[in-house]
Scaffold this motif. Structure first.
Motif, PDB file in Angstrom:
ATOM      1  N   CYS A  75       0.795  -1.147   0.011  1.00 38.79           N
ATOM      2  CA  CYS A  75       0.044   0.079   0.249  1.00 38.79           C
ATOM      3  C   CYS A  75       0.864   1.341   0.014  1.00 38.79           C
ATOM      4  O   CYS A  75       0.640   2.192  -0.670  1.00 38.79           O
ATOM      5  CB  CYS A  75      -1.009  -0.094   1.293  1.00 38.79           C
ATOM      6  N   LEU A  78       2.431   1.863  -3.372  1.00 34.47           N
ATOM      7  CA  LEU A  78       1.293   2.364  -4.433  1.00 34.47           C
ATOM      8  C   LEU A  78       0.899   3.614  -4.208  1.00 34.47           C
ATOM      9  O   LEU A  78       0.780   4.569  -5.122  1.00 34.47           O
ATOM     10  CB  LEU A  78       0.197   1.240  -4.387  1.00 34.47           C
ATOM     11  N   GLU A  79       0.884   3.961  -2.873  1.00 36.40           N
ATOM     12  CA  GLU A  79       0.394   5.329  -2.364  1.00 36.40           C
ATOM     13  C   GLU A  79       1.716   6.409  -2.867  1.00 36.40           C
ATOM     14  O   GLU A  79       1.525   7.717  -3.136  1.00 36.40           O
ATOM     15  CB  GLU A  79       0.485   5.620  -0.950  1.00 36.40           C
ATOM     16  N   GLN A  93      -4.932   3.113  -9.069  1.00 30.07           N
ATOM     17  CA  GLN A  93      -5.936   3.090  -7.832  1.00 30.07           C
ATOM     18  C   GLN A  93      -6.513   1.798  -7.488  1.00 30.07           C
ATOM     19  O   GLN A  93      -6.812   1.191  -6.339  1.00 30.07           O
ATOM     20  CB  GLN A  93      -6.951   4.183  -8.139  1.00 30.07           C
ATOM     21  N   LEU A  96      -4.059  -0.102  -5.607  1.00 26.53           N
ATOM     22  CA  LEU A  96      -4.156   0.099  -4.350  1.00 26.53           C
ATOM     23  C   LEU A  96      -5.609  -0.462  -3.400  1.00 26.53           C
ATOM     24  O   LEU A  96      -5.256  -0.674  -2.221  1.00 26.53           O
ATOM     25  CB  LEU A  96      -4.145   1.493  -4.039  1.00 26.53           C
TER      26      LEU A  96
END
Length: 119
Positions: A75, A78-79, A93, A96
Motif C-alpha cells: 500500500c 502504491l500510494e 488506484q 491500491l
C-alpha cells in the motif's frame, strides 16, 4: 473467501503488479521503486501459501503477520506512486484498493488466529 480463491486472488495481484512495474518510467530511482514493490507485493501470495503449510498455530500466526506487513508495505509503495505522480492515479488506484482489501483480509485472519490460540 476460501483458500483456493485467496490463493488465486493473491497470485493475480502479483501479476497485476508485474504489469504496473513494466509501466514505470525509466530513470533514477525507478528500478529501485519497482524492485521494492515487486518484493512486497509478490510476498503476499508467497507468504500466504507458506502459512497454509505452517507447522503449528504459532507458525501460522507468524507467517500471516508477515503477509499483513507485506500487504501494508505494498500500500505504501502504491500510494507513493500515486502521490509522487509517477503514474496516473487511474492506473494505480484499483491496485491500491486491492492491496487495502488484502491487508484487511489478512489482518482479520491474524486477529482470529491469535484469538483462537489464546482460547
Amino acid at each position: 473467501m476460501d483458500t483456493p480463491e485467496l490463493k488465486h486472488r493473491t497470485f493475480q495481484f502479483s501479476l497485476r503488479i508485474l504489469n504496473l512495474i513494466k509501466a514505470l518510467p525509466q530513470g533514477a530511482g525507478m528500478f529501485r521503486l519497482g524492485d521494492q514493490i515487486f518484493g512486497s507485493a509478490t510476498s503476499i501470495g508467497a507468504n500466504y501459501r507458506s502459512a497454509l503449510k505452517a507447522k503449528s498455530k504459532k507458525d501460522f500466526i507468524h507467517k500471516i503477520a508477515t503477509v499483513v506487513e507485506e500487504a501494508d508495505e505494498t500500500c505504501y509503495w502504491l500510494e507513493l506512486i500515486i502521490h509522487g505522480e509517477i503514474l496516473p492515479k487511474e492506473k494505480v488506484q484499483d491496485l491500491l484498493n486491492e492491496a487495502h482489501e488484502l491487508t484487511a483480509i489478512f489482518a482479520s485472519t491474524l486477529k482470529t488466529a491469535r484469538q483462537n490460540l489464546n482460547s
